[in-house]
Enzyme design. Structure first.
Site, PDB file in Angstrom:
ATOM      1  N   LYS A   1       0.845  -1.187   0.000  1.00 38.51           N
ATOM      2  CA  LYS A   1       0.000   0.000   0.000  1.00 38.51           C
ATOM      3  C   LYS A   1       0.882   1.239   0.000  1.00 38.51           C
ATOM      4  O   LYS A   1       1.451   1.601   1.035  1.00 38.51           O
ATOM      5  CB  LYS A   1      -0.932  -0.009   1.214  1.00 38.51           C
ATOM      6  CG  LYS A   1      -1.927  -1.171   1.181  1.00 38.51           C
ATOM      7  CD  LYS A   1      -2.814  -1.209   2.400  1.00 38.51           C
ATOM      8  CE  LYS A   1      -3.829  -2.348   2.307  1.00 38.51           C
ATOM      9  NZ  LYS A   1      -4.717  -2.405   3.482  1.00 38.51           N
TER      10      LYS A   1
ATOM     11  N   ALA B   1      -2.761  -7.448  10.621  1.00 37.75           N
ATOM     12  CA  ALA B   1      -2.193  -8.786  10.450  1.00 37.75           C
ATOM     13  C   ALA B   1      -2.375  -9.676  11.670  1.00 37.75           C
ATOM     14  O   ALA B   1      -2.776 -10.842  11.557  1.00 37.75           O
ATOM     15  CB  ALA B   1      -0.707  -8.668  10.092  1.00 37.75           C
TER      16      ALA B   1
ATOM     17  N   LYS C   1      -4.489   6.025   3.499  1.00 42.27           N
ATOM     18  CA  LYS C   1      -4.921   5.802   4.892  1.00 42.27           C
ATOM     19  C   LYS C   1      -3.733   5.716   5.828  1.00 42.27           C
ATOM     20  O   LYS C   1      -3.833   6.067   7.009  1.00 42.27           O
ATOM     21  CB  LYS C   1      -5.801   4.560   4.976  1.00 42.27           C
ATOM     22  CG  LYS C   1      -5.145   3.268   4.497  1.00 42.27           C
ATOM     23  CD  LYS C   1      -4.499   2.472   5.600  1.00 42.27           C
ATOM     24  CE  LYS C   1      -3.805   1.237   5.046  1.00 42.27           C
ATOM     25  NZ  LYS C   1      -3.288   0.350   6.099  1.00 42.27           N
TER      26      LYS C   1
ATOM     27  N   THR D   1      -6.812   1.343  10.616  1.00 43.74           N
ATOM     28  CA  THR D   1      -5.419   1.788  10.689  1.00 43.74           C
ATOM     29  C   THR D   1      -5.255   3.004  11.590  1.00 43.74           C
ATOM     30  O   THR D   1      -4.226   3.169  12.235  1.00 43.74           O
ATOM     31  CB  THR D   1      -4.895   2.104   9.272  1.00 43.74           C
ATOM     32  OG1 THR D   1      -5.184   1.007   8.404  1.00 43.74           O
ATOM     33  CG2 THR D   1      -3.395   2.334   9.275  1.00 43.74           C
TER      34      THR D   1
ATOM     35  N   GLU E   1       4.593   2.515   6.255  1.00 42.16           N
ATOM     36  CA  GLU E   1       4.576   2.948   4.855  1.00 42.16           C
ATOM     37  C   GLU E   1       4.243   4.429   4.693  1.00 42.16           C
ATOM     38  O   GLU E   1       4.714   5.093   3.765  1.00 42.16           O
ATOM     39  CB  GLU E   1       3.556   2.114   4.064  1.00 42.16           C
ATOM     40  CG  GLU E   1       3.921   0.646   3.907  1.00 42.16           C
ATOM     41  CD  GLU E   1       4.790   0.373   2.699  1.00 42.16           C
ATOM     42  OE1 GLU E   1       5.445   1.308   2.207  1.00 42.16           O
ATOM     43  OE2 GLU E   1       4.803  -0.782   2.245  1.00 42.16           O
TER      44      GLU E   1
END
Length: 332
Positions: free
Chosen positions: A106, A140, A191, A248, A282
């Site tokens: 992502k 996860a 996001k 998130t 990220e």
């Protein structure tokens, strides 16, 4: 029998490999480090990223990419977004000719401002119909623990999307199909940036009203960018948009939220990295590429700009908050 190669052994790659195996798919996972591959193969556990989770017997691991990719029907790309191009360059001659290539990454590539599906087609020369992306509220650890979750698999080829759906459908993991690759990728990339903003706000002691406002206005700017690129707004109102955004932005399991929170508490970038146990947040890099992409389309993204200033221009978090509050008044 469907065979999947999962290229990457981080927490999400491992969790998704477990989902595939639990769904009855034979899985070979590639790990960059031979010792990690050996641990997974011999102990059925990824002790580095998902300690305590027992992996299915039909999930195997190797440090040899050719062995992982051999005869794969599905190639799952589970490496960080900014390393995808380099890894694909090394693997492209090994890819089975008609395998479906699915991205879990992502982000927006730094130099080119390309989405991950675009990087895949550019490097591999694969037809767009072979490329899919997966995105949703998919932390996860929770999925590895078989907690119920849903996701979106986006692919231009509906038959491939349905095949991917069948390959990972379990009693705890419900995949939906969608043709809107752009919307899923923009939602997934942006996001992470908004989650950094939520973490920063929490880190300086701001409360639920602030977090809710950031999530809501964050969704607005994500949608503006997505629509400018050709996404369907309904995608960003669904699992790959608001669903992924809420998970998130609010969970302590989110690397981006945790990274932002460490910065908000006054930590340095290095200290914030330590707070995520060395795993990649990220959004730290994506805030730069998302900002550049938005600027190229004339899209206003004030929260993204604020995150970029904190992460890369040494602006204090409280100064960024005051700057946002001081923006001109306007209709919602």
């Amino acid at each position: 029998m469907t065979k999947a190669a999962v290229m990457g052994s981080g927490s999400w790659g491992t969790a998704y490999a477990k989902v595939l195996a639990d769904a009855g798919t034979d899985v070979m996972m590639w790990a960059r480090r031979a010792e990690l591959a050996q641990c997974i193969e011999e102990r059925n556990e990824n002790r580095d990223y998902l300690r305590g989770i027992i992996l299915p017997e039909r999930l195997h691991a190797t440090a040899d990419p050719a062995a992982a990719l051999e005869d794969a029907d599905i190639v799952v790309l589970a490496v960080p977004s900014q390393t995808l191009r380099t890894n694909l360059g090394a693997w492209k001659e090994m890819l089975p000719p008609d395998a479906t290539l699915m991205s879990l990454a992502k982000g927006i590539e730094m130099d080119t401002l390309l989405r991950m599906s675009q990087v895949i087609t550019q490097v591999t020369k694969a037809d767009q119909s072979r490329v899919a992306v997966l995105s949703g509220p998919n932390l996860a650890r929770e999925i590895a623990e078989s907690q119920p979750a849903a996701t979106v698999i986006a692919c231009p080829d509906s038959s491939r999307a349905i095949s991917l759906q069948k390959a990972c459908h379990t009693m705890y993991f419900r995949p939906y199909t969608n043709a809107d690759v752009i919307g899923c990728e923009i939602g997934g990339a942006c996001k992470n940036v908004i989650a950094l903003a939520c973490g920063m706000a929490a880190g300086v002691g701001l409360g639920v009203n602030t977090i809710a406002s950031i999530i809501t206005r964050g969704l607005a700017e994500i949608t503006r960018l997505g629509v400018a690129l050709g996404a369907n707004p309904a995608t960003l109102a669904g699992l790959a948009g608001v669903g992924d955004l809420v998970a998130t932005c609010t969970s302590s399991l989110s690397r981006n939220r945790s990274f932002g929170e460490a910065l908000g508490r006054g930590g340095s970038m290095a200290e914030a990295q330590a707070a995520t146990h060395g795993q990649v947040a990220e959004g730290v890099k994506s805030c730069t590429s998302v900002q550049a992409l938005a600027n190229s389309y004339g899209v206003e993204m004030p929260l993204t700009n604020a995150v970029h200033q904190v992460c890369h221009e040494e602006q204090a978090v409280l100064d960024a908050v005051q700057q946002l509050l001081g923006r001109r008044m306007k209709p919602e």
